[in-house]
Design an enzyme around this catalytic site. Structure first.
Site, PDB file in Angstrom:
ATOM      1  N   GLU A  21     -32.516 -16.917  10.213  1.00 29.66           N
ATOM      2  CA  GLU A  21     -31.345 -16.090   9.882  1.00 29.66           C
ATOM      3  C   GLU A  21     -31.836 -14.698   9.494  1.00 29.66           C
ATOM      4  OE1 GLU A  21     -27.541 -17.954   7.733  1.00 29.66           O
ATOM      5  OE2 GLU A  21     -29.396 -18.796   6.947  1.00 29.66           O
TER       6      GLU A  21
ATOM      7  N   ASN B   5     -26.793 -22.269   4.680  1.00 24.73           N
ATOM      8  CA  ASN B   5     -26.653 -22.946   3.388  1.00 24.73           C
ATOM      9  C   ASN B   5     -25.248 -22.875   2.817  1.00 24.73           C
ATOM     10  OD1 ASN B   5     -29.183 -24.159   2.896  1.00 24.73           O
ATOM     11  ND2 ASN B   5     -30.047 -22.107   2.732  1.00 24.73           N
TER      12      ASN B   5
END
Ligand code: NAD
Length: 291
Positions: A152, A190
């Site tokens: 990411e 997440n």
């Protein structure tokens, strides 16, 4: 700017994997930790994981040797000053990360790019306390780094295009795939994954299921390769709790409140695989559920 050398701060689960993939891709790596033991175990683990890749014929013995030779270790943060790129991968606590960046700044070249592998902490806030917020980014690898394809890339509010493009090129050189995320608590992976893990812990806490039935349900019923509690142990329960706290505080929504049972495991020092005990006990030949 061409990136040739990389300084990795923190030689834990993530740091050793990051050093591994960068060295294999031809970057010079300087790995730093406050613990000599952590540095030694990281090097041993990198060698073991490279050996596994050789035996599976994913890399040659020559590339393994060359990769190992590209990784040096140091306990002096100042030694990382000449690196073109810094990847901070230390413990998921803002004060720890802050201290690392404060310690690095006086030694850095003006054009060194700073990144953090944080799972959840605000990139904008970390960047704002440095002398180069435009050259600061979130660089979020997945665990285990040599296996997982995604990285990411998180831009802080001030991150410039040049820095973003330089990091995109690095991800490409690693043979991985980048996903761009905006800088909001826990980013994409997440933000979605941790509330699911936390909900699995609530399911256990409320007695809806046992460790075994919860993990089996998600593996066989939702086709997840690992159960959520097994995955939590793999990530580290302290890291899971830290991420839930960031979501809870950062988004100010009670739906993110960490499960008290997760807090209890962390307070017991049962942090998952890395301490041999979490939702499973790993001290014997096969993992045994602890509830
Ligand atoms: P870990 O506990 O395995 O390792 C952390 C390492 O940082 C330890 O070796 C510790 O000695 C070292 N450290 C602590 N303070 C330091 C300092 N001041 N200077 C240098 N080293 C220091 O943790 P981890 O799982 O490798 O996580 C590291 C970072 O990566 C965290 O920000 C975490 O959120 C992130 N992350 C973790 C995962 C995961 O699945 N575990 C996945 C993606 C990102």
């Amino acid at each position: 700017m061409e990136i040739k050398s990389v300084g990795v701060v923190g030689a834990g689960q993530m740091g050793n994997g990051i050093a591994h993939v960068f060295a294999l891709a031809g970057f010079d790596v300087l790995l730093n930790d406050v613990s000599e033991d952590a540095l030694q175990s990281a090097m041993a683990l990198v060698e073991r994981n490279l050996d596994r890749q050789v035996s599976r014929e994913k890399i040659t013995a020559e590339s393994k040797k060359a990769a190992l030779a590209r990784i040096k270790t140091t306990m002096q943060l100042s030694d990382l000053g000449q690196a073109d790129l810094i990847i901070e991968a230390a413990t998921e606590r803002e004060a720890v990360k802050q201290k690392i960046f404060d310690g690095l700044l006086p030694h850095l070249k003006p054009d060194t790019i700073l990144t953090s592998n944080t799972s959840s902490i605000s990139i904008t806030r970390l960047a704002s306390r440095t002398d180069r917020p435009e050259k600061f980014m979130g660089f979020h690898f997945m665990n285990p780094v040599p296996v997982m394809q995604l990285v990411e890339l998180i831009r802080g509010i001030a991150t410039d295009d040049e820095t973003y493009k330089a990091m995109l090129a690095v991800v490409e050189r690693l043979g991985k795939t980048a996903a761009s995320a905006e800088d909001f608590p826990a980013f994409i992976v997440n933000r979605i994954l941790m509330p699911m893990i936390n909900e699995a812990v609530y399911t256990l806490y409320e007695g809806v299921g046992s460790v075994k039935s919860i993990d089996e349900s998600l593996k066989l019923g939702a086709n997840h390769p690992m159960g959520p509690l097994e995955l939590a142990d793999f990530i580290g329960l302290d890291t899971c709790l830290a991420i839930m706290n960031v979501l809870h505080e950062g988004l100010a929504d009670t739906k993110y409140r960490p499960c008290p049972l997760l807090t209890k495991y962390v307070e017991a020092g049962w942090l998952g695989r890395k301490t041999q005990r979490g939702f499973y006990d790993y001290r014997g030949d096969t993992p045994v559920p602890t509830r």
